[in-house]
Design an enzyme around this catalytic site. Structure first.
Site, mmCIF file in Angstrom:
data_model
loop_
_atom_site.group_PDB
_atom_site.id
_atom_site.type_symbol
_atom_site.label_atom_id
_atom_site.label_comp_id
_atom_site.label_asym_id
_atom_site.label_seq_id
_atom_site.Cartn_x
_atom_site.Cartn_y
_atom_site.Cartn_z
ATOM 1 N N LYS A 107 37.878 -9.598 8.459
ATOM 2 C CA LYS A 107 39.028 -9.322 9.335
ATOM 3 C C LYS A 107 38.891 -8.012 10.085
ATOM 4 O O LYS A 107 39.283 -7.898 11.241
ATOM 5 C CB LYS A 107 40.327 -9.352 8.531
ATOM 6 N N GLU A 131 38.665 -18.700 9.247
ATOM 7 C CA GLU A 131 39.848 -19.023 8.449
ATOM 8 C C GLU A 131 40.035 -18.047 7.281
ATOM 9 O O GLU A 131 41.149 -17.644 6.946
ATOM 10 C CB GLU A 131 39.720 -20.455 7.912
ATOM 11 N N LYS A 207 44.606 -8.355 9.861
ATOM 12 C CA LYS A 207 44.953 -9.785 9.806
ATOM 13 C C LYS A 207 46.030 -10.119 10.843
ATOM 14 O O LYS A 207 45.980 -11.172 11.483
ATOM 15 C CB LYS A 207 45.428 -10.150 8.396
HETATM 16 N N1 HSE Z 1 41.947 -7.005 -0.014
HETATM 17 C C1 HSE Z 1 42.498 -8.170 0.552
HETATM 18 C C2 HSE Z 1 43.880 -8.391 -0.032
HETATM 19 C C3 HSE Z 1 41.612 -9.359 0.250
HETATM 20 O O1 HSE Z 1 44.223 -7.755 -1.034
HETATM 21 O O2 HSE Z 1 44.629 -9.180 0.503
HETATM 22 C C4 HSE Z 1 41.968 -10.588 1.021
HETATM 23 O O3 HSE Z 1 41.814 -10.380 2.389
#
Ligand code: HSE
Length: 440
Positions: A107, A131, A207
């Site tokens: 991401k 995804e 994200k």
């Molecule tokens: N470090 C990220 C989280 C992992 O805790 O969501 C998943 O993207």
């Protein structure tokens, strides 16, 4: 059924990489029975070829030489699970130039260099599938791109960092300390290699940039997103917020405002205890999306960890092998940055409700002093909480919640409050987010 064999090259045998290898090695036959595609793990590249892993690889496929993967013309899909934004970028570009489609969970890389990588993929007539970059095992990217394609999306509220949600849940329901909860999240494999990005909101912002860009059709940059993390959250605020009917979550929000601008933000948020997102705990993620046709849809599932994220990576591999991804990717048209800026709302203009905690001297007239400042800044108090008792040095916590007000007014009021002699520590301010909920 006649099966087509598709050879996979995997770079990065860490937590998620090991999960991907496991699924391909253990479930190739059942995947073949369902899809007619036989996945074969042909090459695994990692700088560390010696350490024990939770998966046993067939002899001879593990190497520290990426050229073995790049030069193997039979490998059609390259999976980048290295993470980070430097080496990983070179690896993806080289894989695309070598004629391989790319699958990634990265991401940070897509949020920062997505446009450049998507352009490189299109130039090479290849695709990038991502995804696994958002919300772990929840198929949220595909939901937005295909399942909700008919909708004009008006808002998105997401709990999209499993580590933060795990920490806040443990602080709320197990009375655990921040540090102890973070330590557990790291041991369980949820946290990033450097968990700073989890707790400072950076990972959620990465994200959100990816999800909002595909939801709204804009190239969204990290600088468009207002970000605040959970690193300064104190247990007492979780308790006082709880007494007032709220639970604390790190929310990622993308919302169309009245003038059609989009506000993009990641911050700790008090949400009503009876909202469906309030029930999302531990490493679970959830994203509530509002579309003009569909109304509210909420996607829920495990958002971090080895196997949930590996599930999304392998889904992308299958989607490419079947031939779906090439079409979906070729239609990824994002309005360029130059056109985006006017549509992004400044964070100071955002209207929200706020939770404010003041540590005040327990003496006459203090309430009047701070309520005067709030009144001067046109901030209306919606609720208040003050327990009898003696804090350190005869200070007591006073908590107030506000009616909707502009962020810039609250910022000004906090500066003025901080100057009052009767207020002993920097005021704590947390946004209250009233998430709408569709009901019949
Ligand atoms: N470090 C990220 C989280 C992992 O805790 O969501 C998943 O993207």
């Amino acid at each position: 059924m006649d099966c087509k064999t598709v050879k996979i090259g995997l770079v990065g045998l860490g937590t998620v990489g090991s999960g991907v290898a496991k699924i391909i090695l253990q479930q190739a036959n059942s995947i073949a029975a369902k899809t007619g595609i036989k996945l074969e793990l042909a090459c695994v590249v990692d700088t560390d070829t010696k350490s024990a892993r939770p998966v046993e690889l067939p002899n001879g496929i593990l190497t520290d030489n990426i050229n073995r993967l790049l030069n193997d013309k039979n490998i059609s899909i390259g999976v980048e699970l290295v993470g980070g934004t430097t080496i990983a970028k070179q690896i993806q570009l080289k894989m695309l130039q070598a004629g391989k489609d790319v699958v990634t969970a990265n991401k940070a890389l897509l949020a920062e260099y997505g446009s450049e990588l998507y352009a490189a993929a299109k130039q090479n007539n290849r695709c990038i599938a991502f995804e696994a970059s958002c919300a772990g095992g929840i198929p949220i990217v595909s939901a937005i791109r295909t399942g909700l394609a008919a909708n004009n999306i008006t808002a998105m509220y997401g709990i999209i960092n499993g580590t933060c949600n795990y920490i806040l849940s443990n602080m709320t329901s197990k009375n655990e300390d921040f540090a102890a909860a973070l330590d557990k999240a790291q041991k369980l494999g949820f946290a990033e290699a450097d968990p700073t990005l989890d707790i400072n909101g950076g990972d959620s912002a990465h994200k959100l940039a990816i999800l909002a860009s595909i939801a709204f059709g804009y190239e969204i940059a990290l600088e468009d997103i207002f970000v605040e993390g959970i690193e300064n959250i104190a247990k007492e605020d979780i308790i006082y917020g709880g007494e007032m009917g709220y639970i604390l979550k790190l929310l990622a929000i993308a919302q169309k405002e009245k003038d059609n601008k989009i506000s993009l933000r990641v911050h700790p948020s008090f949400i009503a205890k009876d909202n469906s997102l309030a029930q999302v705990s531990g490493s679970f993620n959830a994203v509530s999306i509002f579309g003009n046709a569909v109304g509210q849809v909420t996607y829920y599932g495990r958002g971090a960890g080895m196997m949930p994220t590996a599930s999304a990576v392998v889904a992308d591999i299958i989607d490419i092998a079947i031939g779906n991804s090439a079409g979906t990717f070729s239609h990824l048209n994002l309005k360029p940055r130059a056109e985006v800026k006017p549509f992004i709302e400044e964070s100071g203009n955002l209207v929200s409700r706020f939770y404010i905690r003041l540590m005040v001297k327990d003496q006459p007239g203090v309430f009047a002093q701070f309520s005067k400042i709030l009144a001067q800044d046109e901030i209306s108090i919606s609720g208040a909480l003050q327990h009898e008792g003696h804090g350190p040095n005869n200070t007591i916590p006073v908590v107030i919640t506000t009616h909707p007000t502009e962020q810039s007014k609250v910022t000004a009021a906090l500066e003025d409050l901080d100057k009052l002699d009767a207020i002993c520590t920097k005021p704590v301010c947390i946004r209250i987010v009233d998430i709408p909920e569709d009901a019949d």
